[in-house]
Write an enzyme that holds these catalytic residues in place. Structure first.
Site, PDB file in Angstrom:
ATOM      1  N   ASP A   1      10.689 -61.968  50.010  1.00 22.73           N
ATOM      2  CA  ASP A   1       9.533 -61.087  49.844  1.00 22.73           C
ATOM      3  C   ASP A   1       9.577 -60.366  48.504  1.00 22.73           C
ATOM      4  OD1 ASP A   1       8.697 -61.878  52.301  1.00 22.73           O
ATOM      5  OD2 ASP A   1       9.409 -60.095  53.362  1.00 22.73           O
TER       6      ASP A   1
ATOM      7  N   ASP B   1      14.814 -63.116  54.276  1.00 16.66           N
ATOM      8  CA  ASP B   1      13.367 -62.914  54.187  1.00 16.66           C
ATOM      9  C   ASP B   1      13.050 -61.783  53.206  1.00 16.66           C
ATOM     10  OD1 ASP B   1      13.279 -64.842  56.051  1.00 16.66           O
ATOM     11  OD2 ASP B   1      12.451 -63.596  57.666  1.00 16.66           O
TER      12      ASP B   1
ATOM     13  N   LYS C   1       7.074 -88.073  68.107  1.00 18.94           N
ATOM     14  CA  LYS C   1       5.620 -87.984  68.037  1.00 18.94           C
ATOM     15  C   LYS C   1       5.256 -86.511  68.173  1.00 18.94           C
ATOM     16  CE  LYS C   1       1.359 -89.969  69.792  1.00 18.94           C
ATOM     17  NZ  LYS C   1       0.572 -88.732  69.810  1.00 18.94           N
TER      18      LYS C   1
ATOM     19  N   CYS D   1      14.470 -58.768 105.677  1.00 20.00           N
ATOM     20  CA  CYS D   1      15.095 -57.768 106.546  1.00 20.00           C
ATOM     21  C   CYS D   1      14.107 -56.748 107.089  1.00 20.00           C
ATOM     22  CB  CYS D   1      16.247 -57.084 105.818  1.00 20.00           C
ATOM     23  SG  CYS D   1      15.713 -55.947 104.536  1.00 20.00           S
TER      24      CYS D   1
ATOM     25  N   SER E   1      -5.591 -94.380  65.341  1.00 17.87           N
ATOM     26  CA  SER E   1      -4.748 -93.853  66.413  1.00 17.87           C
ATOM     27  C   SER E   1      -3.730 -94.919  66.787  1.00 17.87           C
ATOM     28  CB  SER E   1      -5.599 -93.431  67.604  1.00 17.87           C
ATOM     29  OG  SER E   1      -6.397 -94.513  67.978  1.00 17.87           O
TER      30      SER E   1
HETATM   31  S1  IVH Z   1       1.701 -92.683  62.618  1.00 15.33           S
HETATM   32  C1  IVH Z   1      -1.560 -95.882  61.834  1.00 15.33           C
HETATM   33  N1  IVH Z   1       3.654 -91.062  63.280  1.00 15.33           N
HETATM   34  O1  IVH Z   1      -0.290 -89.445  66.860  1.00 15.33           O
HETATM   35  C2  IVH Z   1      -0.695 -94.935  62.582  1.00 15.33           C
HETATM   36  N2  IVH Z   1       1.489 -90.597  64.121  1.00 15.33           N
HETATM   37  O2  IVH Z   1      -2.311 -91.677  68.141  1.00 15.33           O
HETATM   38  C3  IVH Z   1      -0.741 -93.553  62.059  1.00 15.33           C
HETATM   39  N3  IVH Z   1       1.379 -88.542  65.466  1.00 15.33           N
HETATM   40  O3  IVH Z   1      -3.220 -88.482  65.747  1.00 15.33           O
HETATM   41  C4  IVH Z   1      -0.020 -92.564  62.868  1.00 15.33           C
HETATM   42  N4  IVH Z   1       3.487 -88.001  65.285  1.00 15.33           N
HETATM   43  O4  IVH Z   1      -1.429 -87.543  64.247  1.00 15.33           O
HETATM   44  C5  IVH Z   1       2.347 -91.341  63.406  1.00 15.33           C
HETATM   45  N5  IVH Z   1       5.480 -89.695  63.745  1.00 15.33           N
HETATM   46  C6  IVH Z   1       4.179 -89.975  63.863  1.00 15.33           C
HETATM   47  C7  IVH Z   1       3.311 -89.142  64.596  1.00 15.33           C
HETATM   48  C8  IVH Z   1       1.971 -89.498  64.709  1.00 15.33           C
HETATM   49  C9  IVH Z   1       2.315 -87.645  65.783  1.00 15.33           C
HETATM   50  C10 IVH Z   1      -0.035 -88.467  65.907  1.00 15.33           C
HETATM   51  C11 IVH Z   1      -1.035 -88.749  64.820  1.00 15.33           C
HETATM   52  C12 IVH Z   1      -2.208 -89.386  65.515  1.00 15.33           C
HETATM   53  C13 IVH Z   1      -1.649 -89.783  66.827  1.00 15.33           C
HETATM   54  C14 IVH Z   1      -1.790 -91.292  66.934  1.00 15.33           C
END
Ligand code: IVH
Length: 674
Positions: A39, A35, A117, A414, A84
């Site tokens: 720096d 580090d 995820k 105790c 999502s």
């Molecule tokens: S793919 C069309 N890959 O999970 C699909 N999402 O419910 C696009 N997330 O808010 C998402 N890890 O931010 C994908 N390896 C991963 C992920 C991921 C986290 C989150 C993403 C989204 C939520 C989906």
């Protein structure tokens, strides 16, 4: 001062070097320099740019915190929506997903790209002609907030992309998060300043990203992992699979999950789910599940979307690590050193994959700080194998008759007085070994695997031995007979004989184990080993004064005082004498002494991925053996420990003729395997 041409060249060189080291550190997790060295490069660049302002460009690493605080975030429409994922919670859900994909594509078997995820915040980064031009949060999926100024402060995110055939416009999507260790450090600092604590790394990351002042975001050490690109952006590249796209993002210096894999069929999916569930607790960041994606990108298109979620991908969630329950009572347990630990009795709640009915509250101050009362609804956390704990109370749901906890004035076991020393958080029973609760814990520790390793000496047996007055100290164990034990509950003839044999066997032990087994406060396994190496026999250790003890490496005044006090106590000496009289023979462990000499004071550098140990685990082990771990290879380096995909440190070690060893050889040096 350097002449302008020299200055321009030096500025370029420094920028490349800083970007290179950012990539090594944040994307590859394999820094080449310390580090302090980093720096120094940064400082030199800052100074040069201050002297020659005409050389400053928006992509310079010094310009990450470039803008002044703003009053609010502007709204931005996404070029293509941030969708999502559909969630799955069971193996059956995962199998059904595989079936739908097979049916939809008319194939017998489907290949999937599988990834963690990340439990952070979705973000989309826009690169125009290779330069980071914008960053936005997910928002409602169609429009989010412009957080460009804050996102620029995240060093894991490249400001410029270095690629041959980059499209004029590229959107990279991924997750912003905070590492667990940065979260802990942040909360530690918040606590010291008596400011509000963050609930979890995700909330802390969200708070940091939504700061109006980018300078504050910069201090919060956010990270980023890429998991995809904008809708059709992959078509600009020569890729056919999601896995290839991820490799390409890695080549562009984006951090991507190290744990990503390609698997086939439903078994491949569930196998990955299980392996990540096992790895979850050891990861440096929180994940809340795994994501399955059909690997073939044309196939993804073919499967398409239903409402707002893709048919080609699925999030398979882990059981939540946090859940709510109600505190029905707060009881107090007495530990080996007499520490009184308040424990919350909870209405049974399923969390982290198990039913939890008790959770530790640590000590009185923690209860006050978290404001937890009997009757409160609380958030309970159980992560991996860590003991469940109460994170906080849900004050809004507090019933009017909720009661505050009061630490008892007397030991609940105790009846002796308890005391709390002025600068300690714990309250202790003052009876010492006269308190049966403490005696039980002392015995359990004495027989534990890393101490004298007496198999069969478990809680049920120890409870009976102490409650019936059959054993008062560890030395008494050696006088037990199989007949005596056979009269106890759950002790049929055979197991009684086994326990007696295990006790007899434990007479042959090492000095380090025996010292550890005595349960001296502040003396863990490592210190016990150091003491054994230094003094060589028990008598010398028992008669050493604090000055002599402090000559042992890593023994400071607190530890020295604990040891001296322990042996000044006549009943502790009596126990040791009793053990020796009963035939316990501590041998000095020569083998270990030699092995440790191979590590102590030596300099190690780690590179690449080791087969079993994480980087932190390897580091801890080397340091526990008295070695040092440094970030870069120099003439002072004694060993380079190389795993798969080693970095340039490997080449450097070869150049300098330094020993390059693998994990197995390291463990051998540490005497963990031979
Ligand atoms: S793919 C069309 N890959 O999970 C699909 N999402 O419910 C696009 N997330 O808010 C998402 N890890 O931010 C994908 N390896 C991963 C992920 C991921 C986290 C989150 C993403 C989204 C939520 C989906």
């Amino acid at each position: 001062m350097a002449a302008p041409a020299d200055a321009a060249a030096r500025v370029q060189a420094l920028r490349s070097a800083i970007e290179h080291h950012n990539h090594r550190y944040y994307a590859l997790d394999d820094p080449e320099i310390s580090d302090a060295e980093y720096d120094a490069l940064f400082r030199e660049l800052t100074q040069l740019e201050a002297a020659h302002p005409e050389l400053v460009t928006p992509s310079s690493p010094t310009q990450r915190v470039g803008t002044a605080p703003s009053a609010q975030f502007a709204a931005v429409r996404h070029r293509s929506p941030l969708l999502s994922l559909n969630n799955a919670f069971s193996i059956e859900d995962a199998a059904a997903f595989d079936r739908r994909c097979r049916d939809g594509l008319g194939r017998d078997q489907v290949e999937y790209a599988v990834e963690p995820k990340f439990d952070g915040l979705a973000i989309t980064l826009t690169y125009r002609d290779g330069a980071l031009a914008g960053a936005a949060t997910r928002g409602d999926g169609y429009a989010g907030e412009d957080v460009t100024a804050n996102v620029r402060t995240i060093r894991a995110i490249p400001l410029r992309l270095d690629g041959k055939a980059l499209p004029p416009l590229l959107e990279v999507r991924g997750e912003v998060l905070m590492l667990k260790r940065d979260f802990d450090a942040l909360n530690e600092a918040q606590r010291a300043r008596e400011e509000r604590l963050f609930v979890n790394p995700r909330n802390a990351a969200a708070g940091a990203l939504r700061q109006l002042d980018p300078a504050i975001t910069a201090q919060r050490h956010l990270r980023f992992f890429a998991y995809g690109v904008g809708a059709d952006d992959w078509r600009a590249f020569n890729v056919k699979r999601h896995s290839e796209l991820m490799d390409l993002l890695a080549q562009l210096h984006f951090p991507v999950a190290r744990q990503r894999q390609v698997v086939r069929g439903a078994d491949g999916l569930t196998g990955y789910y299980k392996s990540m569930a096992a790895e979850r607790a050891a990861l440096p960041y929180d994940i809340d599940g795994v994501v399955y994606k059909v690997n073939d990108l044309e196939d993804q298109d073919r499967l398409g979307y239903v409402s707002r979620a893709p048919r080609f991908a699925l999030a398979h969630k882990f059981p939540a690590e946090e859940a709510q329950s109600v505190v029905t009572a707060i009881e107090v347990q007495v530990g080996r050193t007499g520490a009184l630990t308040p424990v919350a009795r909870l209405q049974p709640v399923f969390v982290g994959g198990a039913t939890v009915t008790n959770a530790t509250l640590h000590n009185e101050d923690e209860i006050r700080r978290k404001d937890i009362r009997i009757g409160d609804t609380v958030v309970v956390r159980r992560a991996g194998d860590v003991i469940p704990e109460v994170v906080r109370s849900v004050v809004e749901r507090r019933p009017p008759d909720a009661r505050e906890f009061v630490m008892p004035a007397r030991c609940p076991v105790c009846g002796s007085k308890v005391e709390r020393l002025p600068d300690e958080a714990v309250t202790r029973c003052t009876a010492g070994l006269f308190c049966p609760a403490q005696r039980k814990q002392v015995l359990l520790h004495f027989g534990s695997r890393r101490a004298l390793d007496i198999e069969g000496l478990g809680e049920k047996l120890v409870d009976q031995l102490i409650d019936r007055g059959m054993v008062k100290t560890a030395a008494d164990l050696y006088h037990l007979t199989a007949d005596q034990l056979a009269g106890l509950e759950r002790m049929a003839g055979k197991s009684a004989a086994n326990v007696v044999a295990a006790i007899a066997n434990s007479r042959q032990t090492t000095l380090a184990r025996l010292i550890y087994a005595l349960g001296i406060r502040n003396v863990g396994e490592t210190t016990a080993r150091d003491l054994a190496d230094h003094f060589g026999d028990l008598e010398k250790l028992m008669t050493a004064d604090e000055d002599m003890l402090m000559r042992v490496s890593d023994v400071g005044p607190v530890v020295a005082q604990s040891i001296a006090r322990f042996f000044a106590e006549p009943h502790n000496r009596a126990v040791v004498d009793g053990l020796l009289a009963a035939g316990v023979t501590p041998a000095r462990d020569e083998r270990r002494g030699r092995a440790r000499a191979a590590v102590r004071g030596r300099h190690f550098v780690l590179t690449g991925t080791l087969p079993h140990l994480t980087r932190d685990e390897a580091k801890d082990k080397i340091e526990a053996g008295g070695g040092h771990v440094t970030g870069s290879v120099s003439k002072k380096t004694d060993y380079v420990v190389a795993g798969s995909d080693p970095g340039s440190k490997y080449d450097r070690a070869q150049e300098l003729g330094i020993s390059i060893i693998d994990e197995a050889a390291l463990l051998k040096l540490l005497d963990e395997k031979s």
